[in-house]
Design a protein around this motif. Structure first.
Motif, PDB file in Angstrom:
ATOM      1  N   THR A 264       0.834  -1.196   0.000  1.00 12.88           N
ATOM      2  CA  THR A 264       0.000   0.000   0.000  1.00 12.88           C
ATOM      3  C   THR A 264       0.866   1.242   0.000  1.00 12.88           C
ATOM      4  O   THR A 264       2.051   1.192   0.344  1.00 12.88           O
ATOM      5  CB  THR A 264      -0.922   0.022   1.242  1.00 12.88           C
ATOM      6  N   GLN A 265       0.268   2.347  -0.399  1.00  6.68           N
ATOM      7  CA  GLN A 265       0.924   3.637  -0.252  1.00  6.68           C
ATOM      8  C   GLN A 265       0.275   4.448   0.871  1.00  6.68           C
ATOM      9  O   GLN A 265       0.665   5.585   1.139  1.00  6.68           O
ATOM     10  CB  GLN A 265       0.848   4.441  -1.553  1.00  6.68           C
ATOM     11  N   ARG A 266      -0.702   3.840   1.546  1.00  9.55           N
ATOM     12  CA  ARG A 266      -1.441   4.540   2.598  1.00  9.55           C
ATOM     13  C   ARG A 266      -0.839   4.227   3.968  1.00  9.55           C
ATOM     14  O   ARG A 266      -0.984   3.122   4.491  1.00  9.55           O
ATOM     15  CB  ARG A 266      -2.913   4.116   2.568  1.00  9.55           C
ATOM     16  N   LEU A 267      -0.193   5.219   4.550  1.00 10.35           N
ATOM     17  CA  LEU A 267       0.417   5.048   5.854  1.00 10.35           C
ATOM     18  C   LEU A 267      -0.627   4.715   6.910  1.00 10.35           C
ATOM     19  O   LEU A 267      -0.370   3.943   7.841  1.00 10.35           O
ATOM     20  CB  LEU A 267       1.175   6.322   6.253  1.00 10.35           C
ATOM     21  N   GLN A 268      -1.843   5.274   6.758  1.00  7.92           N
ATOM     22  CA  GLN A 268      -2.889   5.010   7.746  1.00  7.92           C
ATOM     23  C   GLN A 268      -3.301   3.547   7.782  1.00  7.92           C
ATOM     24  O   GLN A 268      -3.673   3.016   8.831  1.00  7.92           O
ATOM     25  CB  GLN A 268      -4.118   5.906   7.515  1.00  7.92           C
ATOM     26  N   ASP A 269      -3.218   2.845   6.634  1.00 12.79           N
ATOM     27  CA  ASP A 269      -3.513   1.409   6.614  1.00 12.79           C
ATOM     28  C   ASP A 269      -2.516   0.652   7.487  1.00 12.79           C
ATOM     29  O   ASP A 269      -2.893  -0.218   8.287  1.00 12.79           O
ATOM     30  CB  ASP A 269      -3.441   0.864   5.188  1.00 12.79           C
ATOM     31  N   ALA A 270      -1.238   0.977   7.304  1.00 11.70           N
ATOM     32  CA  ALA A 270      -0.197   0.313   8.090  1.00 11.70           C
ATOM     33  C   ALA A 270      -0.400   0.558   9.574  1.00 11.70           C
ATOM     34  O   ALA A 270      -0.242  -0.353  10.400  1.00 11.70           O
ATOM     35  CB  ALA A 270       1.182   0.818   7.662  1.00 11.70           C
ATOM     36  N   PHE A 271      -0.765   1.785   9.924  1.00  2.20           N
ATOM     37  CA  PHE A 271      -0.973   2.117  11.330  1.00  2.20           C
ATOM     38  C   PHE A 271      -2.137   1.326  11.929  1.00  2.20           C
ATOM     39  O   PHE A 271      -2.033   0.757  13.019  1.00  2.20           O
ATOM     40  CB  PHE A 271      -1.237   3.615  11.483  1.00  2.20           C
ATOM     41  N   ILE A 272      -3.248   1.265  11.197  1.00  2.75           N
ATOM     42  CA  ILE A 272      -4.427   0.545  11.703  1.00  2.75           C
ATOM     43  C   ILE A 272      -4.127  -0.940  11.854  1.00  2.75           C
ATOM     44  O   ILE A 272      -4.481  -1.565  12.860  1.00  2.75           O
ATOM     45  CB  ILE A 272      -5.632   0.780  10.772  1.00  2.75           C
ATOM     46  N   LEU A 273      -3.463  -1.533  10.869  1.00  2.00           N
ATOM     47  CA  LEU A 273      -3.136  -2.953  10.930  1.00  2.00           C
ATOM     48  C   LEU A 273      -2.193  -3.276  12.081  1.00  2.00           C
ATOM     49  O   LEU A 273      -2.301  -4.329  12.714  1.00  2.00           O
ATOM     50  CB  LEU A 273      -2.506  -3.396   9.610  1.00  2.00           C
ATOM     51  N   ALA A 274      -1.266  -2.349  12.367  1.00  2.00           N
ATOM     52  CA  ALA A 274      -0.265  -2.600  13.403  1.00  2.00           C
ATOM     53  C   ALA A 274      -0.769  -2.321  14.811  1.00  2.00           C
ATOM     54  O   ALA A 274      -0.260  -2.889  15.774  1.00  2.00           O
ATOM     55  CB  ALA A 274       0.983  -1.758  13.141  1.00  2.00           C
ATOM     56  N   SER A 275      -1.783  -1.465  14.927  1.00  5.30           N
ATOM     57  CA  SER A 275      -2.155  -0.994  16.259  1.00  5.30           C
ATOM     58  C   SER A 275      -3.508  -1.495  16.751  1.00  5.30           C
ATOM     59  O   SER A 275      -4.005  -1.052  17.777  1.00  5.30           O
ATOM     60  CB  SER A 275      -2.169   0.548  16.282  1.00  5.30           C
ATOM     61  N   ASN A 276      -4.112  -2.450  16.013  1.00  6.38           N
ATOM     62  CA  ASN A 276      -5.419  -2.967  16.409  1.00  6.38           C
ATOM     63  C   ASN A 276      -5.474  -4.487  16.316  1.00  6.38           C
ATOM     64  O   ASN A 276      -4.766  -5.101  15.517  1.00  6.38           O
ATOM     65  CB  ASN A 276      -6.521  -2.384  15.510  1.00  6.38           C
ATOM     66  N   VAL A 277      -6.339  -5.058  17.144  1.00  4.68           N
ATOM     67  CA  VAL A 277      -6.662  -6.485  17.070  1.00  4.68           C
ATOM     68  C   VAL A 277      -8.170  -6.613  16.969  1.00  4.68           C
ATOM     69  O   VAL A 277      -8.913  -5.666  17.273  1.00  4.68           O
ATOM     70  CB  VAL A 277      -6.135  -7.265  18.296  1.00  4.68           C
ATOM     71  N   PHE A 278      -8.624  -7.791  16.527  1.00  5.84           N
ATOM     72  CA  PHE A 278     -10.062  -8.012  16.392  1.00  5.84           C
ATOM     73  C   PHE A 278     -10.616  -8.591  17.682  1.00  5.84           C
ATOM     74  O   PHE A 278     -10.123  -9.600  18.198  1.00  5.84           O
ATOM     75  CB  PHE A 278     -10.354  -8.961  15.230  1.00  5.84           C
ATOM     76  N   ASP A 279     -11.644  -7.947  18.211  1.00  3.51           N
ATOM     77  CA  ASP A 279     -12.316  -8.389  19.432  1.00  3.51           C
ATOM     78  C   ASP A 279     -13.548  -9.201  19.029  1.00  3.51           C
ATOM     79  O   ASP A 279     -14.565  -8.641  18.616  1.00  3.51           O
ATOM     80  CB  ASP A 279     -12.711  -7.175  20.271  1.00  3.51           C
ATOM     81  N   GLU A 280     -13.446 -10.539  19.128  1.00  2.00           N
ATOM     82  CA  GLU A 280     -14.553 -11.393  18.698  1.00  2.00           C
ATOM     83  C   GLU A 280     -15.810 -11.167  19.528  1.00  2.00           C
ATOM     84  O   GLU A 280     -16.933 -11.297  19.032  1.00  2.00           O
ATOM     85  CB  GLU A 280     -14.137 -12.861  18.789  1.00  2.00           C
ATOM     86  N   ALA A 281     -15.643 -10.812  20.792  1.00  2.00           N
ATOM     87  CA  ALA A 281     -16.797 -10.615  21.664  1.00  2.00           C
ATOM     88  C   ALA A 281     -17.673  -9.468  21.174  1.00  2.00           C
ATOM     89  O   ALA A 281     -18.903  -9.530  21.252  1.00  2.00           O
ATOM     90  CB  ALA A 281     -16.329 -10.347  23.091  1.00  2.00           C
ATOM     91  N   ASN A 282     -17.029  -8.418  20.662  1.00  2.00           N
ATOM     92  CA  ASN A 282     -17.777  -7.240  20.210  1.00  2.00           C
ATOM     93  C   ASN A 282     -17.882  -7.147  18.692  1.00  2.00           C
ATOM     94  O   ASN A 282     -18.576  -6.276  18.176  1.00  2.00           O
ATOM     95  CB  ASN A 282     -17.115  -5.960  20.742  1.00  2.00           C
ATOM     96  N   GLY A 283     -17.155  -8.016  17.978  1.00  2.00           N
ATOM     97  CA  GLY A 283     -17.179  -7.967  16.533  1.00  2.00           C
ATOM     98  C   GLY A 283     -16.587  -6.690  15.967  1.00  2.00           C
ATOM     99  O   GLY A 283     -17.018  -6.204  14.915  1.00  2.00           O
ATOM    100  N   ALA A 284     -15.597  -6.132  16.671  1.00  2.00           N
ATOM    101  CA  ALA A 284     -15.004  -4.862  16.257  1.00  2.00           C
ATOM    102  C   ALA A 284     -13.530  -4.839  16.631  1.00  2.00           C
ATOM    103  O   ALA A 284     -13.031  -5.729  17.320  1.00  2.00           O
ATOM    104  CB  ALA A 284     -15.737  -3.695  16.915  1.00  2.00           C
TER     105      ALA A 284
END
Length: 241
Positions: free
Chosen positions: A206-226
């Motif tokens: 990607t060329q989108r720095l924000q994509d890299a940031f979101i992928l690196a700084s978040n995990v998926f919470d199955e309990a909340n689906g978010a």
């Protein structure tokens, strides 16, 4: 058999077209269960890295290993079994306009059944298609034609098509390019969900720095689906624009 720790490895890879050197001494390793983001501006050869990983191009120098196999010098026939373990999500999705969502997603299963590589009943194919469409939140669109879909829906259909054979490795070619922020966030949430719930390994260009940031700084919470931010000492991703 245990999953290989190294899923994809580039070792000092060089690629040139004539006198124009596009990739010079590129080295990186993707491990099992990781999503590795390759950032670069337009025209720097990001998509070429995916083509090299698929064996569609051969490097001028260096070595490439995929799922434990050195693919640098393999011929097309030897590459087929490896490619079956790789799913690719194109930026433009490359959907068949003449087919509906079901037929687009099921295409590979149908082809392999017709040619004898698989033995799947129609009911099993539809079950698999519905499973992956449910994963990307599009089961209700199963019989729609592609011209009835929004751009974001087409991206999700493309992701479902990549998932239909349950590949252990996914290659993403700028999947959020050209999307509005809300739709881009939906795609990224699905990618993180896939990483965290199915331990899929992925190369994400990607060329989108924000994509890299979101992928690196978040995990998926199955309990909340978010998504939820990764807890790190001294790091508060919610404060970063």
């Amino acid at each position: 058999m245990a999953e290989p720790t190294e899923v994809i490895r580039f070792d000092r890879v060089r690629l040139a077209f004539g006198s124009h050197v596009v990739l010079r001494e590129v080295s990186f390793t993707l491990h099992h269960g990781e999503t590795l983001v390759l950032l670069g501006v337009t025209g720097t050869g990001k998509t070429l890295l995916l083509k090299l990983a698929l064996g569609l191009l051969r490097p001028d120098d260096g070595r490439i290993r995929v799922l434990g196999a050195d693919i640098t010098g393999l011929d097309e026939e030897a590459l087929f079994p490896l490619r079956e373990k790789l799913g690719i999500v194109f930026q433009e999705m490359a959907l068949f306009d003449s087919l509906n969502v079901y037929e687009n997603v099921a295409y590979r299963l149908i082809e392999e059944t017709v040619h004898g590589a698989l033995e799947l009943a129609d009911e099993e194919i539809e079950r698999r298609v519905r499973d992956v469409l449910r994963f990307v939140g599009l089961e209700e669109a199963i019989w729609k034609m592609t011209d009835e879909l929004s751009g974001g829906m087409k991206r999700r259909v493309g992701l479902a098509r990549a998932l239909i054979t349950e590949p252990p490795v996914l290659l993403y070619d700028s999947p959020t390019a050209g999307l509005d922020p809300v739709t881009a966030q939906t795609i990224l949430t699905l990618i993180i969900k896939l990483r965290d719930t199915r331990q899929a390994s992925a190369l994400y260009v990607t060329q989108r720095l924000q994509d890299a940031f979101i992928l690196a700084s978040n995990v998926f919470d199955e309990a909340n689906g978010a998504l939820k931010p990764v807890a790190r000492d001294g790091f508060r991703p919610e404060l970063v624009p």
